[in-house]
Motif scaffolding. Structure first.
Motif, PDB file in Angstrom:
ATOM      1  N   VAL A   1      53.927 -22.778  -6.591  1.00 50.92           N
ATOM      2  CA  VAL A   1      54.891 -23.120  -5.545  1.00 50.92           C
ATOM      3  C   VAL A   1      55.994 -23.975  -6.150  1.00 50.92           C
ATOM      4  CG1 VAL A   1      53.243 -22.998  -3.637  1.00 50.92           C
ATOM      5  CG2 VAL A   1      53.578 -25.140  -4.810  1.00 50.92           C
ATOM      6  N   ASN A   2      57.217 -23.817  -5.619  1.00 53.15           N
ATOM      7  CA  ASN A   2      58.306 -24.654  -6.137  1.00 53.15           C
ATOM      8  C   ASN A   2      58.225 -26.036  -5.504  1.00 53.15           C
ATOM      9  OD1 ASN A   2      59.759 -24.675  -3.667  1.00 53.15           O
ATOM     10  ND2 ASN A   2      60.633 -22.682  -4.159  1.00 53.15           N
ATOM     11  N   ILE A   3      58.960 -26.984  -6.049  1.00 58.44           N
ATOM     12  CA  ILE A   3      58.868 -28.376  -5.614  1.00 58.44           C
ATOM     13  C   ILE A   3      59.204 -28.517  -4.132  1.00 58.44           C
ATOM     14  CG2 ILE A   3      59.896 -30.673  -5.880  1.00 58.44           C
ATOM     15  CD1 ILE A   3      60.144 -30.107  -8.863  1.00 58.44           C
ATOM     16  N   HIS A   4      60.269 -27.888  -3.670  1.00 58.04           N
ATOM     17  CA  HIS A   4      60.665 -27.998  -2.267  1.00 58.04           C
ATOM     18  C   HIS A   4      59.563 -27.482  -1.351  1.00 58.04           C
ATOM     19  CE1 HIS A   4      63.166 -28.124   1.279  1.00 58.04           C
ATOM     20  NE2 HIS A   4      62.858 -26.863   1.523  1.00 58.04           N
ATOM     21  N   GLU A   5      59.007 -26.330  -1.686  1.00 59.55           N
ATOM     22  CA  GLU A   5      57.924 -25.764  -0.878  1.00 59.55           C
ATOM     23  C   GLU A   5      56.702 -26.671  -0.905  1.00 59.55           C
ATOM     24  OE1 GLU A   5      55.273 -21.673  -0.488  1.00 59.55           O
ATOM     25  OE2 GLU A   5      56.751 -21.832  -2.091  1.00 59.55           O
ATOM     26  N   ALA A   6      56.398 -27.264  -2.066  1.00 54.19           N
ATOM     27  CA  ALA A   6      55.247 -28.168  -2.176  1.00 54.19           C
ATOM     28  C   ALA A   6      55.436 -29.384  -1.280  1.00 54.19           C
ATOM     29  CB  ALA A   6      55.040 -28.591  -3.619  1.00 54.19           C
ATOM     30  N   LYS A   7      56.669 -29.920  -1.217  1.00 57.51           N
ATOM     31  CA  LYS A   7      56.927 -31.063  -0.335  1.00 57.51           C
ATOM     32  C   LYS A   7      56.759 -30.659   1.124  1.00 57.51           C
ATOM     33  CE  LYS A   7      60.956 -32.286  -2.199  1.00 57.51           C
ATOM     34  NZ  LYS A   7      62.194 -33.064  -2.413  1.00 57.51           N
ATOM     35  N   THR A   8      57.191 -29.463   1.459  1.00 60.68           N
ATOM     36  CA  THR A   8      57.107 -28.984   2.829  1.00 60.68           C
ATOM     37  C   THR A   8      55.669 -28.722   3.251  1.00 60.68           C
ATOM     38  OG1 THR A   8      59.272 -27.937   2.569  1.00 60.68           O
ATOM     39  CG2 THR A   8      57.931 -27.200   4.409  1.00 60.68           C
TER      40      THR A   8
ATOM     41  N   ALA B   1      56.078 -25.771  -9.611  1.00 59.70           N
ATOM     42  CA  ALA B   1      57.083 -25.320 -10.568  1.00 59.70           C
ATOM     43  C   ALA B   1      58.456 -25.854 -10.182  1.00 59.70           C
ATOM     44  CB  ALA B   1      57.113 -23.802 -10.608  1.00 59.70           C
ATOM     45  N   LYS B   2      59.323 -25.975 -11.170  1.00 55.91           N
ATOM     46  CA  LYS B   2      60.716 -26.374 -10.952  1.00 55.91           C
ATOM     47  C   LYS B   2      61.590 -25.287 -11.555  1.00 55.91           C
ATOM     48  CE  LYS B   2      63.973 -30.106 -11.769  1.00 55.91           C
ATOM     49  NZ  LYS B   2      64.147 -31.443 -12.360  1.00 55.91           N
ATOM     50  N   ALA B   3      62.374 -24.644 -10.706  1.00 52.26           N
ATOM     51  CA  ALA B   3      63.233 -23.530 -11.125  1.00 52.26           C
ATOM     52  C   ALA B   3      62.406 -22.421 -11.779  1.00 52.26           C
ATOM     53  CB  ALA B   3      64.332 -24.017 -12.065  1.00 52.26           C
ATOM     54  N   GLY B   4      61.200 -22.191 -11.246  1.00 52.87           N
ATOM     55  CA  GLY B   4      60.344 -21.125 -11.751  1.00 52.87           C
ATOM     56  C   GLY B   4      59.522 -21.495 -12.971  1.00 52.87           C
ATOM     57  N   LYS B   5      59.757 -22.682 -13.531  1.00 51.85           N
ATOM     58  CA  LYS B   5      59.015 -23.109 -14.725  1.00 51.85           C
ATOM     59  C   LYS B   5      57.851 -23.999 -14.296  1.00 51.85           C
ATOM     60  CE  LYS B   5      59.460 -25.714 -18.974  1.00 51.85           C
ATOM     61  NZ  LYS B   5      60.253 -26.692 -19.705  1.00 51.85           N
ATOM     62  N   PRO B   6      56.602 -23.633 -14.639  1.00 47.49           N
ATOM     63  CA  PRO B   6      55.448 -24.449 -14.252  1.00 47.49           C
ATOM     64  C   PRO B   6      55.569 -25.862 -14.809  1.00 47.49           C
ATOM     65  CG  PRO B   6      54.746 -22.345 -15.150  1.00 47.49           C
ATOM     66  CD  PRO B   6      56.212 -22.443 -15.389  1.00 47.49           C
ATOM     67  N   MET B   7      55.345 -26.853 -13.938  1.00 48.37           N
ATOM     68  CA  MET B   7      55.462 -28.248 -14.358  1.00 48.37           C
ATOM     69  C   MET B   7      54.109 -28.962 -14.346  1.00 48.37           C
ATOM     70  SD  MET B   7      58.658 -28.411 -14.987  1.00 48.37           S
ATOM     71  CE  MET B   7      59.071 -30.113 -15.154  1.00 48.37           C
ATOM     72  N   VAL B   8      53.343 -28.815 -13.240  1.00 49.59           N
ATOM     73  CA  VAL B   8      52.049 -29.497 -13.134  1.00 49.59           C
ATOM     74  C   VAL B   8      51.035 -28.586 -12.451  1.00 49.59           C
ATOM     75  CG1 VAL B   8      53.002 -31.832 -13.055  1.00 49.59           C
ATOM     76  CG2 VAL B   8      52.632 -30.601 -10.940  1.00 49.59           C
ATOM     77  N   ARG B   9      49.778 -28.842 -12.734  1.00 50.87           N
ATOM     78  CA  ARG B   9      48.676 -28.125 -12.088  1.00 50.87           C
ATOM     79  C   ARG B   9      47.925 -29.135 -11.222  1.00 50.87           C
ATOM     80  NH1 ARG B   9      44.825 -25.667 -16.232  1.00 50.87           N
ATOM     81  NH2 ARG B   9      46.898 -25.488 -16.989  1.00 50.87           N
ATOM     82  N   VAL B  10      47.678 -28.767  -9.981  1.00 47.48           N
ATOM     83  CA  VAL B  10      46.955 -29.639  -9.055  1.00 47.48           C
ATOM     84  C   VAL B  10      45.603 -29.000  -8.791  1.00 47.48           C
ATOM     85  CG1 VAL B  10      46.962 -30.724  -6.782  1.00 47.48           C
ATOM     86  CG2 VAL B  10      49.119 -30.382  -8.004  1.00 47.48           C
ATOM     87  N   THR B  11      44.538 -29.750  -9.089  1.00 41.63           N
ATOM     88  CA  THR B  11      43.173 -29.263  -8.883  1.00 41.63           C
ATOM     89  C   THR B  11      42.368 -30.368  -8.204  1.00 41.63           C
ATOM     90  OG1 THR B  11      42.498 -30.048 -11.058  1.00 41.63           O
ATOM     91  CG2 THR B  11      43.202 -27.746 -10.915  1.00 41.63           C
ATOM     92  N   PRO B  12      41.247 -30.015  -7.593  1.00 48.01           N
ATOM     93  CA  PRO B  12      40.411 -31.049  -6.977  1.00 48.01           C
ATOM     94  C   PRO B  12      39.957 -32.054  -8.024  1.00 48.01           C
ATOM     95  CG  PRO B  12      39.628 -28.855  -6.409  1.00 48.01           C
ATOM     96  CD  PRO B  12      40.691 -28.686  -7.430  1.00 48.01           C
TER      97      PRO B  12
END
Length: 79
Positions: free
Chosen positions: A4-11, A29-40
């Motif tokens: 998901v992109n940053i804006h969608e993740a915030k939403t 992701a930011k501009a389609g480039k993966p930035m971080v992985r969120v896991t439990p």
């Protein structure tokens, strides 16, 4: 894993966190480039996940494995 992109993740942050708690991680992701992985938080570390072959050497496969019960199977199919 969903990306998901940053804006969608915030939403959708609450929804994404709820899914992560169920074991389904996601990537931000930011501009389609993966930035971080969120896991439990209780998920295994990437280097500690169980992989294929973790039982290597603990049992052996018989040489005739692909022919075991060959006659019985053939008789079931009318051969």
């Amino acid at each position: 894993m969903e990306s998901v992109n940053i804006h969608e993740a915030k939403t959708r942050l609450s929804q994404l966190i709820a899914r992560a708690q169920e074991g389904e991680g996601f990537i931000i992701a930011k501009a389609g480039k993966p930035m971080v992985r969120v896991t439990p938080i209780d998920s295994p570390e990437p280097g500690h996940q169980k992989r294929l072959g973790f039982l290597a050497g603990q049992f052996s496969v018989p040489d005739d494995f692909d022919r075991m019960a060959e006659q019985e199977i053939a008789s079931m199919f009318g051969a």
